[in-house]
Design a protein around this motif. Structure first.
Motif, PDB file in Angstrom:
ATOM      1  N   UNK A  38      29.932  -3.471  -7.865  1.00 50.25           N
ATOM      2  CA  UNK A  38      28.826  -4.084  -7.127  1.00 50.25           C
ATOM      3  C   UNK A  38      27.891  -3.003  -6.590  1.00 50.25           C
ATOM      4  N   UNK A  39      28.415  -1.837  -6.330  1.00 46.33           N
ATOM      5  CA  UNK A  39      27.598  -0.753  -5.785  1.00 46.33           C
ATOM      6  C   UNK A  39      26.423  -0.411  -6.693  1.00 46.33           C
ATOM      7  N   UNK A  40      26.616  -0.503  -8.006  1.00 43.55           N
ATOM      8  CA  UNK A  40      25.526  -0.200  -8.930  1.00 43.55           C
ATOM      9  C   UNK A  40      24.396  -1.212  -8.783  1.00 43.55           C
ATOM     10  N   UNK A  41      24.748  -2.491  -8.578  1.00 43.72           N
ATOM     11  CA  UNK A  41      23.711  -3.502  -8.378  1.00 43.72           C
ATOM     12  C   UNK A  41      22.952  -3.225  -7.086  1.00 43.72           C
ATOM     13  N   UNK A  42      23.696  -2.831  -6.051  1.00 44.72           N
ATOM     14  CA  UNK A  42      23.043  -2.506  -4.792  1.00 44.72           C
ATOM     15  C   UNK A  42      22.114  -1.309  -4.955  1.00 44.72           C
ATOM     16  N   UNK A  43      22.525  -0.338  -5.769  1.00 44.59           N
ATOM     17  CA  UNK A  43      21.666   0.821  -6.028  1.00 44.59           C
ATOM     18  C   UNK A  43      20.374   0.391  -6.700  1.00 44.59           C
ATOM     19  N   UNK A  49      13.558  -1.320  -3.779  1.00 48.30           N
ATOM     20  CA  UNK A  49      13.019  -1.235  -2.423  1.00 48.30           C
ATOM     21  C   UNK A  49      12.319   0.103  -2.200  1.00 48.30           C
ATOM     22  N   UNK A  50      12.918   1.192  -2.690  1.00 43.82           N
ATOM     23  CA  UNK A  50      12.324   2.516  -2.565  1.00 43.82           C
ATOM     24  C   UNK A  50      10.991   2.574  -3.311  1.00 43.82           C
ATOM     25  N   UNK A  51      10.949   1.986  -4.502  1.00 37.47           N
ATOM     26  CA  UNK A  51       9.717   1.969  -5.297  1.00 37.47           C
ATOM     27  C   UNK A  51       8.630   1.177  -4.564  1.00 37.47           C
ATOM     28  N   UNK A  53       8.385   0.677  -1.296  1.00 32.83           N
ATOM     29  CA  UNK A  53       7.920   1.465  -0.154  1.00 32.83           C
ATOM     30  C   UNK A  53       7.003   2.596  -0.595  1.00 32.83           C
ATOM     31  N   UNK A  54       7.342   3.220  -1.741  1.00 37.11           N
ATOM     32  CA  UNK A  54       6.528   4.320  -2.263  1.00 37.11           C
ATOM     33  C   UNK A  54       5.129   3.824  -2.616  1.00 37.11           C
ATOM     34  N   UNK A  55       5.042   2.662  -3.268  1.00 37.01           N
ATOM     35  CA  UNK A  55       3.730   2.115  -3.626  1.00 37.01           C
ATOM     36  C   UNK A  55       2.947   1.728  -2.388  1.00 37.01           C
ATOM     37  N   UNK A  56       3.653   1.203  -1.377  1.00 39.83           N
ATOM     38  CA  UNK A  56       2.969   0.838  -0.139  1.00 39.83           C
ATOM     39  C   UNK A  56       2.413   2.080   0.559  1.00 39.83           C
ATOM     40  N   UNK A  57       3.178   3.173   0.546  1.00 33.30           N
ATOM     41  CA  UNK A  57       2.695   4.436   1.107  1.00 33.30           C
ATOM     42  C   UNK A  57       1.445   4.909   0.389  1.00 33.30           C
ATOM     43  N   UNK A  58       1.475   4.832  -0.961  1.00 36.15           N
ATOM     44  CA  UNK A  58       0.305   5.255  -1.743  1.00 36.15           C
ATOM     45  C   UNK A  58      -0.909   4.423  -1.375  1.00 36.15           C
ATOM     46  N   UNK A  59      -0.703   3.102  -1.240  1.00 35.66           N
ATOM     47  CA  UNK A  59      -1.813   2.204  -0.913  1.00 35.66           C
ATOM     48  C   UNK A  59      -2.401   2.556   0.449  1.00 35.66           C
ATOM     49  N   UNK A  60      -1.531   2.802   1.445  1.00 37.01           N
ATOM     50  CA  UNK A  60      -2.011   3.161   2.780  1.00 37.01           C
ATOM     51  C   UNK A  60      -2.766   4.485   2.743  1.00 37.01           C
ATOM     52  N   UNK A  61      -2.231   5.448   1.980  1.00 38.88           N
ATOM     53  CA  UNK A  61      -2.878   6.760   1.883  1.00 38.88           C
ATOM     54  C   UNK A  61      -4.255   6.636   1.241  1.00 38.88           C
ATOM     55  N   UNK A  62      -4.338   5.857   0.171  1.00 37.29           N
ATOM     56  CA  UNK A  62      -5.647   5.669  -0.483  1.00 37.29           C
ATOM     57  C   UNK A  62      -6.641   5.036   0.473  1.00 37.29           C
ATOM     58  N   UNK A  63      -6.172   4.043   1.235  1.00 35.86           N
ATOM     59  CA  UNK A  63      -7.059   3.363   2.178  1.00 35.86           C
ATOM     60  C   UNK A  63      -7.547   4.336   3.247  1.00 35.86           C
ATOM     61  N   UNK A  64      -6.621   5.161   3.767  1.00 34.88           N
ATOM     62  CA  UNK A  64      -6.980   6.136   4.790  1.00 34.88           C
ATOM     63  C   UNK A  64      -7.948   7.173   4.232  1.00 34.88           C
ATOM     64  N   UNK A  65      -7.684   7.660   3.014  1.00 35.89           N
ATOM     65  CA  UNK A  65      -8.575   8.653   2.392  1.00 35.89           C
ATOM     66  C   UNK A  65      -9.954   8.063   2.145  1.00 35.89           C
ATOM     67  N   UNK A  66      -9.987   6.789   1.744  1.00 34.72           N
ATOM     68  CA  UNK A  66     -11.275   6.124   1.504  1.00 34.72           C
ATOM     69  C   UNK A  66     -12.080   6.075   2.799  1.00 34.72           C
TER      70      UNK A  66
END
Length: 113
Positions: A38-43, A49-51, A53-66
């Motif tokens: 089951x641990x592999x499914x959780x991974x 979830x990590x991906x 969050x990463x995309x959300x960070x990119x979106x916020x950064x682009x908005x701030x840079x804009x």
């Protein structure tokens, strides 16, 4: 490893190379109905979830840079206008005769007081 220590009397000599040995490897056969843990499914979920969050960070950064680009652009345009106005004012001052400059200066002093 124990045999190597006995040969060299605690320290191998510079001319002799250590003897190569092989490692024992154990193999096992998996059953036909093997189910991953089951641990592999959780991974996988945590990677998603990590991906996200990463995309959300990119979106916020682009908005701030804009926003920063927009503000810097405004500041540069305003500074450029002020510079051009100052240069035009200086050019007009140098191109006018001295008698007109004296009258303009006196008019500005009385008008500003």
């Amino acid at each position: 490893m124990g045999a190597q220590e006995q040969e060299g009397d605690g320290a191998p000599s510079a001319g002799k190379k250590p003897q190569k040995t092989s490692k024992e490897v154990y193999f096992s056969v998996l059953p036909d109905k093997y189910e991953p843990l089951i641990e592999e499914e959780e991974r996988d979920e945590s990677e998603e979830e990590r991906q996200r969050r990463k995309e959300e960070k990119k979106r916020k950064r682009r908005k701030r840079c804009k926003k920063y680009r927009k503000n810097v652009g405004k500041a540069l345009r305003y500074s450029w206008r002020c510079l051009l106005a100052g240069l035009q004012n200086m050019a007009s001052t140098y191109s006018t005769p001295l008698s007109a400059v004296a009258t303009v200066v006196t008019v500005n002093r009385t008008g500003g007081s």
